[in-house]
Design a protein around this motif. Structure first.
Motif, PDB file in Angstrom:
ATOM      1  N   ALA A  84     -53.090  32.968 -22.763  1.00 42.07           N
ATOM      2  CA  ALA A  84     -53.907  31.818 -22.361  1.00 42.07           C
ATOM      3  C   ALA A  84     -53.133  30.965 -21.358  1.00 42.07           C
ATOM      4  O   ALA A  84     -53.690  30.513 -20.353  1.00 42.07           O
ATOM      5  CB  ALA A  84     -54.302  30.999 -23.580  1.00 42.07           C
ATOM      6  N   ALA A  85     -51.848  30.743 -21.648  1.00 43.93           N
ATOM      7  CA  ALA A  85     -51.003  29.993 -20.712  1.00 43.93           C
ATOM      8  C   ALA A  85     -50.820  30.771 -19.411  1.00 43.93           C
ATOM      9  O   ALA A  85     -50.806  30.188 -18.316  1.00 43.93           O
ATOM     10  CB  ALA A  85     -49.651  29.696 -21.346  1.00 43.93           C
ATOM     11  N   LEU A  86     -50.684  32.099 -19.507  1.00 43.84           N
ATOM     12  CA  LEU A  86     -50.558  32.938 -18.318  1.00 43.84           C
ATOM     13  C   LEU A  86     -51.810  32.830 -17.469  1.00 43.84           C
ATOM     14  O   LEU A  86     -51.743  32.667 -16.248  1.00 43.84           O
ATOM     15  CB  LEU A  86     -50.313  34.392 -18.722  1.00 43.84           C
ATOM     16  N   SER A  87     -52.980  32.919 -18.108  1.00 42.19           N
ATOM     17  CA  SER A  87     -54.244  32.822 -17.389  1.00 42.19           C
ATOM     18  C   SER A  87     -54.366  31.462 -16.708  1.00 42.19           C
ATOM     19  O   SER A  87     -54.747  31.367 -15.539  1.00 42.19           O
ATOM     20  CB  SER A  87     -55.410  33.047 -18.360  1.00 42.19           C
ATOM     21  N   TYR A  88     -54.027  30.413 -17.443  1.00 42.51           N
ATOM     22  CA  TYR A  88     -54.055  29.065 -16.874  1.00 42.51           C
ATOM     23  C   TYR A  88     -53.109  28.976 -15.669  1.00 42.51           C
ATOM     24  O   TYR A  88     -53.461  28.433 -14.616  1.00 42.51           O
ATOM     25  CB  TYR A  88     -53.665  28.046 -17.942  1.00 42.51           C
ATOM     26  N   GLY A  89     -51.893  29.508 -15.835  1.00 43.89           N
ATOM     27  CA  GLY A  89     -50.905  29.444 -14.766  1.00 43.89           C
ATOM     28  C   GLY A  89     -51.311  30.225 -13.530  1.00 43.89           C
ATOM     29  O   GLY A  89     -51.079  29.785 -12.401  1.00 43.89           O
ATOM     30  N   GLY A 111     -57.236  26.109 -15.097  1.00 41.80           N
ATOM     31  CA  GLY A 111     -55.990  25.940 -14.357  1.00 41.80           C
ATOM     32  C   GLY A 111     -56.221  25.673 -12.883  1.00 41.80           C
ATOM     33  O   GLY A 111     -55.563  24.822 -12.277  1.00 41.80           O
ATOM     34  N   ALA A 112     -57.182  26.392 -12.285  1.00 44.73           N
ATOM     35  CA  ALA A 112     -57.460  26.227 -10.866  1.00 44.73           C
ATOM     36  C   ALA A 112     -57.947  24.811 -10.559  1.00 44.73           C
ATOM     37  O   ALA A 112     -57.438  24.141  -9.645  1.00 44.73           O
ATOM     38  CB  ALA A 112     -58.504  27.257 -10.426  1.00 44.73           C
ATOM     39  N   VAL A 113     -58.911  24.334 -11.335  1.00 48.02           N
ATOM     40  CA  VAL A 113     -59.465  23.002 -11.071  1.00 48.02           C
ATOM     41  C   VAL A 113     -58.436  21.924 -11.410  1.00 48.02           C
ATOM     42  O   VAL A 113     -58.334  20.896 -10.718  1.00 48.02           O
ATOM     43  CB  VAL A 113     -60.770  22.781 -11.863  1.00 48.02           C
ATOM     44  N   VAL A 126     -54.930  12.841 -21.245  1.00 48.21           N
ATOM     45  CA  VAL A 126     -55.417  12.936 -22.620  1.00 48.21           C
ATOM     46  C   VAL A 126     -56.329  14.151 -22.750  1.00 48.21           C
ATOM     47  O   VAL A 126     -56.238  14.923 -23.719  1.00 48.21           O
ATOM     48  CB  VAL A 126     -56.162  11.645 -23.039  1.00 48.21           C
ATOM     49  N   ALA A 127     -57.216  14.330 -21.778  1.00 49.84           N
ATOM     50  CA  ALA A 127     -58.136  15.466 -21.797  1.00 49.84           C
ATOM     51  C   ALA A 127     -57.372  16.791 -21.774  1.00 49.84           C
ATOM     52  O   ALA A 127     -57.685  17.718 -22.537  1.00 49.84           O
ATOM     53  CB  ALA A 127     -59.083  15.386 -20.601  1.00 49.84           C
ATOM     54  N   PHE A 128     -56.341  16.881 -20.921  1.00 43.12           N
ATOM     55  CA  PHE A 128     -55.595  18.135 -20.810  1.00 43.12           C
ATOM     56  C   PHE A 128     -54.784  18.437 -22.060  1.00 43.12           C
ATOM     57  O   PHE A 128     -54.939  19.486 -22.692  1.00 43.12           O
ATOM     58  CB  PHE A 128     -54.660  18.109 -19.598  1.00 43.12           C
ATOM     59  N   TYR A 129     -53.912  17.498 -22.434  1.00 43.92           N
ATOM     60  CA  TYR A 129     -53.007  17.773 -23.552  1.00 43.92           C
ATOM     61  C   TYR A 129     -53.742  17.858 -24.879  1.00 43.92           C
ATOM     62  O   TYR A 129     -53.342  18.604 -25.771  1.00 43.92           O
ATOM     63  CB  TYR A 129     -51.904  16.718 -23.610  1.00 43.92           C
ATOM     64  N   ALA A 146     -53.005  30.273  -8.027  1.00 44.88           N
ATOM     65  CA  ALA A 146     -53.842  30.997  -7.067  1.00 44.88           C
ATOM     66  C   ALA A 146     -54.688  30.068  -6.208  1.00 44.88           C
ATOM     67  O   ALA A 146     -55.045  30.420  -5.075  1.00 44.88           O
ATOM     68  CB  ALA A 146     -54.745  31.981  -7.811  1.00 44.88           C
ATOM     69  N   ILE A 147     -55.011  28.892  -6.713  1.00 44.68           N
ATOM     70  CA  ILE A 147     -55.888  27.975  -5.980  1.00 44.68           C
ATOM     71  C   ILE A 147     -55.149  27.179  -4.915  1.00 44.68           C
ATOM     72  O   ILE A 147     -55.772  26.493  -4.091  1.00 44.68           O
ATOM     73  CB  ILE A 147     -56.577  27.005  -6.985  1.00 44.68           C
ATOM     74  N   ALA A 148     -53.820  27.274  -4.889  1.00 45.60           N
ATOM     75  CA  ALA A 148     -53.002  26.446  -3.996  1.00 45.60           C
ATOM     76  C   ALA A 148     -53.443  26.477  -2.528  1.00 45.60           C
ATOM     77  O   ALA A 148     -53.410  25.435  -1.869  1.00 45.60           O
ATOM     78  CB  ALA A 148     -51.533  26.842  -4.120  1.00 45.60           C
ATOM     79  N   PRO A 149     -53.860  27.628  -1.963  1.00 45.80           N
ATOM     80  CA  PRO A 149     -54.287  27.616  -0.555  1.00 45.80           C
ATOM     81  C   PRO A 149     -55.442  26.657  -0.266  1.00 45.80           C
ATOM     82  O   PRO A 149     -55.630  26.248   0.886  1.00 45.80           O
ATOM     83  CB  PRO A 149     -54.707  29.075  -0.311  1.00 45.80           C
TER      84      PRO A 149
END
Length: 392
Positions: free
Chosen positions: A247-252, A306-308, A220-223, A257-260
Protein backbone atom coordinates in the motif's frame (compact mmCIF):
# COMPACT_ATOMS: atom_id res chain seq x y z
CA UNK A 1 30.44 25.73 -4.94
CA UNK A 2 31.35 23.06 -7.49
CA UNK A 3 28.54 21.19 -9.24
CA UNK A 4 29.79 17.86 -7.87
CA UNK A 5 29.75 19.21 -4.29
CA UNK A 6 26.25 20.58 -4.79
CA UNK A 7 25.02 17.20 -6.05
CA UNK A 8 26.57 15.45 -3.05
CA UNK A 9 24.91 17.82 -0.60
CA UNK A 10 21.55 17.47 -2.31
CA UNK A 11 21.89 13.68 -2.10
CA UNK A 12 22.64 13.91 1.63
CA UNK A 13 19.66 16.20 2.19
CA UNK A 14 17.40 13.93 0.14
CA UNK A 15 18.59 10.94 2.17
CA UNK A 16 17.99 12.80 5.42
CA UNK A 17 14.40 13.44 4.37
CA UNK A 18 14.17 9.77 3.42
CA UNK A 19 15.23 8.39 6.81
CA UNK A 20 13.11 10.90 8.76
CA UNK A 21 10.14 10.16 6.52
CA UNK A 22 10.59 6.40 6.73
CA UNK A 23 10.51 6.49 10.53
CA UNK A 24 7.43 8.72 10.56
CA UNK A 25 5.47 6.35 8.30
CA UNK A 26 6.86 2.89 9.02
CA UNK A 27 4.71 1.96 12.01
CA UNK A 28 1.45 1.69 10.09
CA UNK A 29 2.23 -1.45 8.04
CA UNK A 30 4.12 -3.22 10.88
CA UNK A 31 1.90 -2.20 13.83
CA UNK A 32 0.32 -5.66 14.14
CA UNK A 33 3.75 -7.36 14.21
CA UNK A 34 5.00 -4.92 16.85
CA UNK A 35 1.91 -5.47 19.01
CA UNK A 36 2.44 -9.25 18.92
CA UNK A 37 5.80 -8.75 20.68
CA UNK A 38 4.26 -7.04 23.68
CA UNK A 39 1.89 -8.79 26.08
CA UNK A 40 -1.60 -7.30 26.03
CA UNK A 41 -0.80 -4.70 23.38
CA UNK A 42 -3.00 -3.98 20.36
CA UNK A 43 -1.95 -2.51 17.01
CA UNK A 44 -3.86 0.66 17.83
CA UNK A 45 -1.80 0.99 21.05
CA UNK A 46 1.38 0.76 18.98
CA UNK A 47 0.14 3.58 16.74
CA UNK A 48 0.21 5.86 19.79
CA UNK A 49 3.98 5.86 19.22
CA UNK A 50 3.30 7.57 15.88
CA UNK A 51 1.15 10.10 17.72
CA UNK A 52 3.98 10.72 20.22
CA UNK A 53 6.40 11.18 17.33
CA UNK A 54 4.10 13.78 15.82
CA UNK A 55 3.71 15.64 19.11
CA UNK A 56 7.48 15.67 19.64
CA UNK A 57 8.10 16.99 16.15
CA UNK A 58 5.51 19.74 16.52
CA UNK A 59 6.99 20.89 19.85
CA UNK A 60 10.54 20.81 18.48
CA UNK A 61 9.67 22.68 15.27
CA UNK A 62 8.15 25.48 17.34
CA UNK A 63 10.66 25.83 20.17
CA UNK A 64 13.96 24.22 19.07
CA UNK A 65 14.16 24.68 15.28
CA UNK A 66 14.37 28.52 15.45
CA UNK A 67 17.70 28.16 17.28
CA UNK A 68 19.22 26.61 14.15
CA UNK A 69 20.00 30.14 12.92
CA UNK A 70 22.26 30.64 15.94
CA UNK A 71 24.36 27.49 15.64
CA UNK A 72 24.16 26.94 11.87
CA UNK A 73 21.82 24.82 9.80
CA UNK A 74 24.44 22.19 8.99
CA UNK A 75 25.37 21.69 12.63
CA UNK A 76 21.70 21.61 13.61
CA UNK A 77 20.99 18.88 11.08
CA UNK A 78 23.96 16.83 12.28
CA UNK A 79 22.93 17.08 15.95
CA UNK A 80 19.33 16.23 15.06
CA UNK A 81 20.40 13.10 13.19
CA UNK A 82 22.62 11.99 16.08
CA UNK A 83 19.61 12.19 18.42
CA UNK A 84 17.41 10.46 15.84
CA UNK A 85 19.91 7.60 15.53
CA UNK A 86 19.91 7.10 19.30
CA UNK A 87 16.09 7.14 19.39
CA UNK A 88 15.94 4.55 16.60
CA UNK A 89 18.32 2.28 18.52
CA UNK A 90 16.09 2.64 21.58
CA UNK A 91 13.03 1.83 19.46
CA UNK A 92 14.70 -1.33 18.15
CA UNK A 93 15.48 -2.50 21.69
CA UNK A 94 12.19 -1.39 23.30
CA UNK A 95 11.04 -3.98 25.88
CA UNK A 96 7.47 -2.62 26.03
CA UNK A 97 5.08 -0.27 24.26
CA UNK A 98 5.79 2.53 26.74
CA UNK A 99 9.50 2.58 25.87
CA UNK A 100 8.67 2.51 22.16
CA UNK A 101 6.32 5.48 22.57
CA UNK A 102 8.97 7.39 24.56
CA UNK A 103 11.66 6.61 21.98
CA UNK A 104 9.48 7.83 19.14
CA UNK A 105 8.72 11.03 21.06
CA UNK A 106 12.49 11.69 21.20
CA UNK A 107 12.77 10.84 17.51
CA UNK A 108 10.09 13.46 16.93
CA UNK A 109 12.14 16.09 18.78
CA UNK A 110 15.01 15.34 16.40
CA UNK A 111 12.80 15.42 13.31
CA UNK A 112 11.39 18.83 14.27
CA UNK A 113 14.89 20.29 13.95
CA UNK A 114 16.05 18.13 11.04
CA UNK A 115 13.28 18.97 8.57
CA UNK A 116 13.49 22.79 8.73
CA UNK A 117 17.30 22.48 8.63
CA UNK A 118 17.09 20.40 5.47
CA UNK A 119 14.75 22.88 3.80
CA UNK A 120 16.96 25.81 4.85
CA UNK A 121 20.15 24.14 3.62
CA UNK A 122 18.42 23.36 0.33
CA UNK A 123 17.84 27.07 -0.21
CA UNK A 124 21.50 27.79 0.65
CA UNK A 125 22.98 25.33 -1.85
CA UNK A 126 20.50 25.99 -4.68
CA UNK A 127 21.69 27.73 -7.81
CA UNK A 128 20.06 31.12 -8.28
CA UNK A 129 16.88 30.78 -10.30
CA UNK A 130 16.66 27.01 -9.72
CA UNK A 131 15.49 26.97 -6.10
CA UNK A 132 12.18 25.21 -6.82
CA UNK A 133 13.86 22.58 -8.96
CA UNK A 134 16.39 21.83 -6.21
CA UNK A 135 13.68 21.69 -3.54
CA UNK A 136 11.74 19.29 -5.77
CA UNK A 137 14.74 16.96 -5.86
CA UNK A 138 15.11 17.02 -2.07
CA UNK A 139 11.38 16.40 -1.61
CA UNK A 140 11.74 13.13 -3.53
CA UNK A 141 13.19 11.87 -0.25
CA UNK A 142 9.56 11.41 0.83
CA UNK A 143 9.05 9.12 -2.15
CA UNK A 144 12.25 7.30 -1.20
CA UNK A 145 10.95 6.84 2.34
CA UNK A 146 7.69 5.36 1.04
CA UNK A 147 8.93 3.18 -1.80
CA UNK A 148 12.15 1.89 -0.23
CA UNK A 149 11.88 2.62 3.49
CA UNK A 150 8.29 1.66 4.29
CA UNK A 151 7.77 -1.09 1.71
CA UNK A 152 11.14 -2.74 2.39
CA UNK A 153 10.56 -2.40 6.12
CA UNK A 154 7.21 -4.20 5.89
CA UNK A 155 8.83 -7.09 4.04
CA UNK A 156 11.74 -7.13 6.51
CA UNK A 157 9.30 -7.27 9.43
CA UNK A 158 7.57 -10.21 7.77
CA UNK A 159 10.76 -12.12 6.94
CA UNK A 160 13.03 -11.22 9.88
CA UNK A 161 11.57 -9.12 12.72
CA UNK A 162 10.20 -5.62 13.20
CA UNK A 163 13.19 -4.74 15.41
CA UNK A 164 15.44 -5.15 12.37
CA UNK A 165 13.51 -2.32 10.71
CA UNK A 166 14.50 0.23 13.35
CA UNK A 167 18.00 -1.26 13.53
CA UNK A 168 18.60 -0.66 9.82
CA UNK A 169 17.13 2.85 10.00
CA UNK A 170 19.53 3.56 12.90
CA UNK A 171 22.46 2.27 10.83
CA UNK A 172 21.51 4.44 7.83
CA UNK A 173 21.19 7.46 10.12
CA UNK A 174 24.67 6.78 11.54
CA UNK A 175 26.15 6.71 8.04
CA UNK A 176 24.46 10.01 7.24
CA UNK A 177 25.90 11.52 10.42
CA UNK A 178 29.40 10.47 9.43
CA UNK A 179 29.00 11.89 5.91
CA UNK A 180 27.57 15.15 7.20
CA UNK A 181 30.37 15.48 9.76
CA UNK A 182 32.93 14.91 7.00
CA UNK A 183 31.28 17.53 4.83
CA UNK A 184 31.17 19.94 7.78
CA UNK A 185 34.96 19.71 8.17
CA UNK A 186 35.46 20.46 4.48
CA UNK A 187 32.83 23.21 4.32
CA UNK A 188 32.44 25.22 7.54
CA UNK A 189 28.81 25.89 8.34
CA UNK A 190 27.88 29.53 8.01
CA UNK A 191 25.88 31.09 10.79
CA UNK A 192 23.29 33.71 10.09
CA UNK A 193 23.91 35.51 13.39
CA UNK A 194 20.18 36.02 13.70
CA UNK A 195 18.59 36.08 17.09
CA UNK A 196 16.09 33.40 17.92
CA UNK A 197 12.51 34.72 17.83
CA UNK A 198 9.24 32.98 18.47
CA UNK A 199 7.81 31.75 15.17
CA UNK A 200 4.36 32.55 16.55
CA UNK A 201 5.05 36.20 15.68
CA UNK A 202 4.94 35.19 12.03
CA UNK A 203 1.22 34.49 12.40
CA UNK A 204 0.69 38.21 11.83
CA UNK A 205 1.86 37.83 8.22
CA UNK A 206 -1.17 38.46 5.96
CA UNK A 207 -2.47 35.28 4.38
CA UNK A 208 -0.42 32.87 6.53
CA UNK A 209 -3.08 31.79 9.09
CA UNK A 210 -5.55 30.54 6.42
CA UNK A 211 -2.75 28.56 4.76
CA UNK A 212 -1.78 26.96 8.08
CA UNK A 213 -5.41 26.04 8.75
CA UNK A 214 -5.44 24.42 5.32
CA UNK A 215 -2.23 22.54 6.20
CA UNK A 216 -3.81 21.29 9.43
CA UNK A 217 -6.93 19.91 7.73
CA UNK A 218 -4.79 18.44 4.94
CA UNK A 219 -2.46 16.61 7.32
CA UNK A 220 -5.18 15.41 9.73
CA UNK A 221 -6.92 13.88 6.71
CA UNK A 222 -3.72 12.18 5.51
CA UNK A 223 -2.32 10.83 8.76
CA UNK A 224 -5.72 9.87 10.15
CA UNK A 225 -6.34 7.53 7.23
CA UNK A 226 -2.74 6.42 6.61
CA UNK A 227 -2.09 5.50 10.25
CA UNK A 228 -4.63 2.67 10.19
CA UNK A 229 -4.25 1.58 6.57
CA UNK A 230 -1.78 -1.20 7.39
CA UNK A 231 -3.79 -2.42 10.37
CA UNK A 232 -6.93 -2.53 8.21
CA UNK A 233 -5.15 -4.62 5.57
CA UNK A 234 -3.61 -7.11 8.00
CA UNK A 235 -6.38 -7.44 10.59
CA UNK A 236 -9.58 -6.70 8.68
CA UNK A 237 -8.69 -8.02 5.22
CA UNK A 238 -6.28 -10.73 6.46
CA UNK A 239 -3.33 -10.03 4.14
CA UNK A 240 0.34 -10.41 5.11
CA UNK A 241 2.49 -7.56 6.38
CA UNK A 242 4.38 -7.64 3.07
CA UNK A 243 1.20 -7.02 1.08
CA UNK A 244 0.22 -4.31 3.55
CA UNK A 245 3.57 -2.69 2.75
CA UNK A 246 2.57 -2.65 -0.92
CA UNK A 247 0.00 0.00 0.00
CA UNK A 248 2.87 2.35 0.85
CA UNK A 249 4.65 1.28 -2.35
CA UNK A 250 1.54 2.02 -4.41
CA UNK A 251 1.15 5.39 -2.71
CA UNK A 252 4.83 6.18 -3.28
CA UNK A 253 4.70 5.23 -6.96
CA UNK A 254 1.72 7.51 -7.47
CA UNK A 255 3.43 10.27 -5.46
CA UNK A 256 6.55 10.11 -7.64
CA UNK A 257 4.98 9.38 -11.03
CA UNK A 258 2.86 12.55 -11.02
CA UNK A 259 5.89 14.84 -10.58
CA UNK A 260 6.07 15.88 -14.29
CA UNK A 261 2.66 17.53 -13.87
CA UNK A 262 4.04 19.93 -11.25
CA UNK A 263 4.87 22.26 -14.12
CA UNK A 264 1.12 22.80 -14.64
CA UNK A 265 0.99 24.56 -11.27
CA UNK A 266 3.79 26.87 -12.44
CA UNK A 267 2.07 27.44 -15.77
CA UNK A 268 -1.45 28.18 -14.53
CA UNK A 269 -0.71 29.40 -11.02
CA UNK A 270 -1.61 28.19 -7.55
CA UNK A 271 -4.91 30.09 -7.42
CA UNK A 272 -6.22 28.54 -10.64
CA UNK A 273 -5.11 24.96 -9.98
CA UNK A 274 -5.99 24.69 -6.27
CA UNK A 275 -9.75 23.98 -6.69
CA UNK A 276 -9.05 21.12 -9.10
CA UNK A 277 -6.38 19.57 -6.90
CA UNK A 278 -8.36 19.78 -3.65
CA UNK A 279 -11.49 18.58 -5.42
CA UNK A 280 -9.58 15.60 -6.81
CA UNK A 281 -8.18 14.84 -3.35
CA UNK A 282 -11.68 14.83 -1.87
CA UNK A 283 -12.70 12.29 -4.53
CA UNK A 284 -9.55 10.23 -3.82
CA UNK A 285 -10.58 9.82 -0.17
CA UNK A 286 -14.09 8.84 -1.24
CA UNK A 287 -12.47 6.29 -3.54
CA UNK A 288 -10.43 4.92 -0.62
CA UNK A 289 -13.64 4.46 1.34
CA UNK A 290 -15.35 2.75 -1.59
CA UNK A 291 -12.42 0.37 -2.15
CA UNK A 292 -11.67 -0.37 1.50
CA UNK A 293 -13.18 -3.88 1.49
CA UNK A 294 -10.99 -5.21 -1.33
CA UNK A 295 -7.23 -5.16 -0.87
CA UNK A 296 -6.35 -5.02 -4.59
CA UNK A 297 -8.77 -2.16 -5.19
CA UNK A 298 -7.42 -0.41 -2.12
CA UNK A 299 -3.86 -0.64 -3.46
CA UNK A 300 -4.99 0.90 -6.74
CA UNK A 301 -6.69 3.76 -4.92
CA UNK A 302 -3.51 4.33 -2.90
CA UNK A 303 -1.67 5.13 -6.14
CA UNK A 304 -4.28 7.75 -7.04
CA UNK A 305 -4.20 9.08 -3.49
CA UNK A 306 -0.41 9.45 -3.67
CA UNK A 307 -0.55 11.25 -7.01
CA UNK A 308 -3.10 13.84 -5.90
CA UNK A 309 -1.40 14.27 -2.50
CA UNK A 310 1.87 15.09 -4.28
CA UNK A 311 0.21 17.90 -6.21
CA UNK A 312 -1.48 19.17 -3.06
CA UNK A 313 1.77 19.15 -1.09
CA UNK A 314 3.57 20.98 -3.89
CA UNK A 315 0.77 23.54 -3.96
CA UNK A 316 0.81 24.16 -0.20
CA UNK A 317 4.60 24.31 0.24
CA UNK A 318 4.90 26.55 -2.82
CA UNK A 319 2.30 28.95 -1.42
CA UNK A 320 4.05 29.03 1.98
CA UNK A 321 7.52 29.69 0.57
CA UNK A 322 6.17 32.46 -1.67
CA UNK A 323 4.25 34.32 1.02
CA UNK A 324 7.34 36.11 2.44
CA UNK A 325 10.81 35.14 1.24
CA UNK A 326 12.62 36.91 4.10
CA UNK A 327 10.94 34.69 6.72
CA UNK A 328 10.93 31.40 4.87
CA UNK A 329 12.67 29.45 7.65
CA UNK A 330 10.25 30.61 10.32
CA UNK A 331 7.24 29.90 8.10
CA UNK A 332 8.52 26.40 7.31
CA UNK A 333 9.06 25.82 11.03
CA UNK A 334 5.40 26.66 11.59
CA UNK A 335 4.51 24.39 8.69
CA UNK A 336 6.41 21.49 10.28
CA UNK A 337 4.85 22.18 13.68
CA UNK A 338 1.32 22.24 12.24
CA UNK A 339 2.03 19.13 10.15
CA UNK A 340 3.11 16.99 13.08
CA UNK A 341 0.60 18.41 15.52
CA UNK A 342 -1.95 17.31 12.92
CA UNK A 343 -0.26 13.91 12.73
CA UNK A 344 -0.74 13.59 16.50
CA UNK A 345 -4.35 14.82 16.30
CA UNK A 346 -5.23 12.67 13.31
CA UNK A 347 -3.78 9.48 14.77
CA UNK A 348 -5.35 10.07 18.18
CA UNK A 349 -8.81 11.19 17.04
CA UNK A 350 -9.12 8.57 14.30
CA UNK A 351 -8.19 5.71 16.68
CA UNK A 352 -11.68 5.31 18.22
CA UNK A 353 -13.24 6.01 14.83
CA UNK A 354 -11.25 3.17 13.27
CA UNK A 355 -11.95 0.78 16.15
CA UNK A 356 -15.69 1.45 15.92
CA UNK A 357 -16.24 1.81 12.18
CA UNK A 358 -13.11 0.77 10.27
CA UNK A 359 -11.09 2.41 7.49
CA UNK A 360 -14.11 3.34 5.35
CA UNK A 361 -15.32 5.95 7.84
CA UNK A 362 -11.78 7.21 8.42
CA UNK A 363 -11.47 7.92 4.69
CA UNK A 364 -14.89 9.58 4.56
CA UNK A 365 -14.00 11.87 7.47
CA UNK A 366 -10.76 12.71 5.64
CA UNK A 367 -12.80 13.67 2.58
CA UNK A 368 -14.86 16.00 4.76
CA UNK A 369 -11.63 17.57 6.08
CA UNK A 370 -10.62 18.58 2.53
CA UNK A 371 -14.00 20.07 1.55
CA UNK A 372 -13.38 23.48 3.28
CA UNK A 373 -10.06 23.85 1.42
CA UNK A 374 -11.82 23.08 -1.85
CA UNK A 375 -14.52 25.69 -1.17
CA UNK A 376 -11.96 28.26 0.03
CA UNK A 377 -9.87 27.77 -3.11
CA UNK A 378 -12.97 28.18 -5.28
CA UNK A 379 -13.74 31.50 -3.59
CA UNK A 380 -10.13 32.64 -4.09
CA UNK A 381 -10.25 31.61 -7.73
CA UNK A 382 -13.48 33.54 -8.24
CA UNK A 383 -12.08 36.66 -6.56
CA UNK A 384 -8.91 36.39 -8.63
CA UNK A 385 -10.89 36.25 -11.88
CA UNK A 386 -13.06 39.22 -10.88
CA UNK A 387 -9.98 41.24 -9.93
CA UNK A 388 -8.35 40.34 -13.24
CA UNK A 389 -11.47 41.40 -15.17
CA UNK A 390 -11.67 44.69 -13.22
CA UNK A 391 -8.08 45.54 -14.07
CA UNK A 392 -8.84 44.98 -17.75
Amino acid sequence: MKASERRSIILLLLSSIGVVGANSLVLSPIAADVADSFTGAAATDVMLAAAAYGAGTAFSALFLAPRADQIGLGRSLLLALVVLGAALCSSAAAPCVTVLISSQAIAGLAAGVALPSVYGLTAEVSEQGRESETLGKVLTGWTLSLVLGVTFSAALSDLVHWRAVFGILAAVTTVLCLLLARFGRAQPTAKTGAASHSPLKALSIPGLPPLLIMVSAYMVAFYGSYAFLGTHLTQELGVTTTIAGLAALSYGIGFGAIAPLDRLIDRHGEVETAPFIFGALTLAYIGLAAGSENWSGLLAMCALWGAVNHLGLNLIVGALTAIRATQRGTILGLYSAVTYASMFAGTTVYKPLFEANGLMWCALVSAVCIVPSTLFSLVRQRRHKLLHQTRK
